[in-house]
Design a protein around this motif. Structure first.
Motif, PDB file in Angstrom:
ATOM      1  N   ILE A  36      13.716  21.853   7.097  1.00 17.25           N
ATOM      2  CA  ILE A  36      14.247  20.488   7.075  1.00 17.25           C
ATOM      3  C   ILE A  36      15.673  20.462   7.618  1.00 17.25           C
ATOM      4  CG2 ILE A  36      14.865  18.553   5.569  1.00 17.25           C
ATOM      5  CD1 ILE A  36      12.578  19.391   3.739  1.00 17.25           C
ATOM      6  N   ASN A  37      16.451  21.474   7.295  1.00 15.79           N
ATOM      7  CA  ASN A  37      17.825  21.559   7.790  1.00 15.79           C
ATOM      8  C   ASN A  37      17.865  21.666   9.307  1.00 15.79           C
ATOM      9  OD1 ASN A  37      20.700  21.891   7.674  1.00 15.79           O
ATOM     10  ND2 ASN A  37      20.407  24.091   7.886  1.00 15.79           N
ATOM     11  N   PHE A  62       5.173  26.219  12.876  1.00 15.92           N
ATOM     12  CA  PHE A  62       5.684  27.471  12.322  1.00 15.92           C
ATOM     13  C   PHE A  62       5.287  27.620  10.857  1.00 15.92           C
ATOM     14  CE2 PHE A  62       9.055  29.516   9.830  1.00 15.92           C
ATOM     15  CZ  PHE A  62       8.996  30.804  10.349  1.00 15.92           C
ATOM     16  N   SER A  63       5.437  26.563  10.081  1.00 19.04           N
ATOM     17  CA  SER A  63       5.086  26.640   8.658  1.00 19.04           C
ATOM     18  C   SER A  63       3.591  26.897   8.479  1.00 19.04           C
ATOM     19  CB  SER A  63       5.501  25.354   7.948  1.00 19.04           C
ATOM     20  OG  SER A  63       4.756  24.236   8.421  1.00 19.04           O
ATOM     21  N   ILE A  64       2.768  26.256   9.303  1.00 19.30           N
ATOM     22  CA  ILE A  64       1.323  26.461   9.207  1.00 19.30           C
ATOM     23  C   ILE A  64       0.950  27.874   9.655  1.00 19.30           C
ATOM     24  CG2 ILE A  64      -0.903  25.711  10.132  1.00 19.30           C
ATOM     25  CD1 ILE A  64       0.183  22.878  10.222  1.00 19.30           C
ATOM     26  N   ASP A 260      -0.715  25.009   1.316  1.00 20.19           N
ATOM     27  CA  ASP A 260      -1.060  23.797   2.075  1.00 20.19           C
ATOM     28  C   ASP A 260      -0.124  22.641   1.703  1.00 20.19           C
ATOM     29  OD1 ASP A 260      -3.296  24.558   3.733  1.00 20.19           O
ATOM     30  OD2 ASP A 260      -4.450  24.778   1.898  1.00 20.19           O
ATOM     31  N   LYS A 261       0.168  22.491   0.418  1.00 16.14           N
ATOM     32  CA  LYS A 261       1.067  21.432  -0.032  1.00 16.14           C
ATOM     33  C   LYS A 261       2.481  21.665   0.489  1.00 16.14           C
ATOM     34  CE  LYS A 261      -1.412  20.138  -4.248  1.00 16.14           C
ATOM     35  NZ  LYS A 261      -1.317  20.001  -5.731  1.00 16.14           N
ATOM     36  N   ILE A 266       6.769  19.857   4.257  1.00 17.61           N
ATOM     37  CA  ILE A 266       7.670  20.035   5.403  1.00 17.61           C
ATOM     38  C   ILE A 266       7.405  18.966   6.458  1.00 17.61           C
ATOM     39  CG2 ILE A 266       8.215  21.556   7.347  1.00 17.61           C
ATOM     40  CD1 ILE A 266       7.791  23.937   5.492  1.00 17.61           C
ATOM     41  N   GLU A 267       6.134  18.742   6.762  1.00 17.09           N
ATOM     42  CA  GLU A 267       5.784  17.741   7.774  1.00 17.09           C
ATOM     43  C   GLU A 267       6.200  16.338   7.335  1.00 17.09           C
ATOM     44  OE1 GLU A 267       1.902  16.303  10.409  1.00 17.09           O
ATOM     45  OE2 GLU A 267       1.664  17.704   8.739  1.00 17.09           O
TER      46      GLU A 267
END
Length: 272
Positions: A36-37, A62-64, A260-261, A266-267
């Motif tokens: 987020i930053n 990237f997170s996924i 997943d959460k 993030i999204e």
């Protein structure tokens, strides 16, 4: 004395497993903050909306990719979602799935690339205006350092997450625990120069403990003894299985982390 010894072993193992689970939770919390930053820094410094949109899409990808890396699978598991949401193009998607095992690092490289692209565009526009700071939204050195720091933090976190996933409890300790508490046919003893497999009787010290405890309690508790011993055995097995589930926090058990959460969070925060 033996009761205290068995209780110490059980509590010590459970605490170690919980610490692994908690470390994974804290690392994902830090990853959410860093992602987020980075998006916030890009929003305040990027000159092109298309570049910023790609930055946000790459952060989500990237997170996924991190989630699937920890699940031991390719990003193909979320391929339809990524393509439907327009987070990645078909051509780039086909390139990524060929790099199984390095997919999170691909998106880190793509993030550095889009930052560099926008930085060059920002410099060209500022140069056209004859003042490096004349264009609103041009990336300054301080903003660039902050974005680079966020990227470095994300790279460090995925390395730590892989470490937590790959390293479990010491094999010798786990073998001894299961032999003492539950009973095993074989126990591995490891050392730096020699590996010896020793066959041991199936009867465990845990079984001896429950038998002796039953006999000692039977005098006072009488017919209540089987009920209390059954409850005690049930509690011990539940705590043992809980520790086993917590040992690997990145799985599909009910006690595992909801990756997943985390990715959806993030999204959602980036899109807000």
């Amino acid at each position: 004395f033996f009761s205290a010894f068995v209780g110490f072993i059980l509590v010590f193992r459970t605490q170690i497993c919980y610490n692994r689970w908690w470390e994974g939770r804290c690392l994902w919390g830090t990853l959410i903050f860093a992602a987020i930053n980075l998006a916030q820094q890009g929003q305040g410094s990027f000159t092109e909306k298309e570049n910023f949109r790609r930055l946000c899409a790459l952060i989500v990808c990237f997170s996924i990719a991190c989630k699937n890396q920890l699940y031991g699978q390719s990003i193909e598991a979320d391929g339809d979602y990524l393509l439907t949401r327009g987070l990645i193009s078909k051509t780039e998607y086909e390139q990524v799935i060929k790099r199984q095992g390095w997919q999170p690092y691909y998106f880190l490289g793509a993030l550095r690339e889009i930052i560099d692209v926008d930085l060059k565009m920002s410099g060209q526009r500022a140069k056209t205006n004859n003042d490096v700071y004349s264009f609103k939204g041009s990336t300054t050195d301080a903003q660039l350092l902050m974005m680079d720091g966020a990227l470095g933090q994300m790279a460090s976190i995925i390395g730590d997450l892989i470490r937590v996933k790959a390293t479990g409890l010491p094999m010798g300790y786990d073998s001894i625990f299961y032999f003492i508490y539950l009973g095993k046919n074989e126990c591995d003893i490891h050392c730096s120069l020699l590996r010896v497999r020793i066959s041991l009787p199936y009867l465990s010290l845990g079984s001896v403990y429950f038998v002796v405890t039953t006999l000692s309690w039977a005098i006072k508790l009488q017919w209540y003894t089987p009920i209390l011993m059954s409850l005690l055995h049930l509690v011990v097995r539940c705590i043992t299985e809980l520790g086993t589930c917590l040992e690997d926090p990145f799985g599909n058990d009910i006690t595992d982390l909801p990756l997943d959460k985390f990715c959806r969070a993030i999204e959602a925060q980036i899109a807000a």
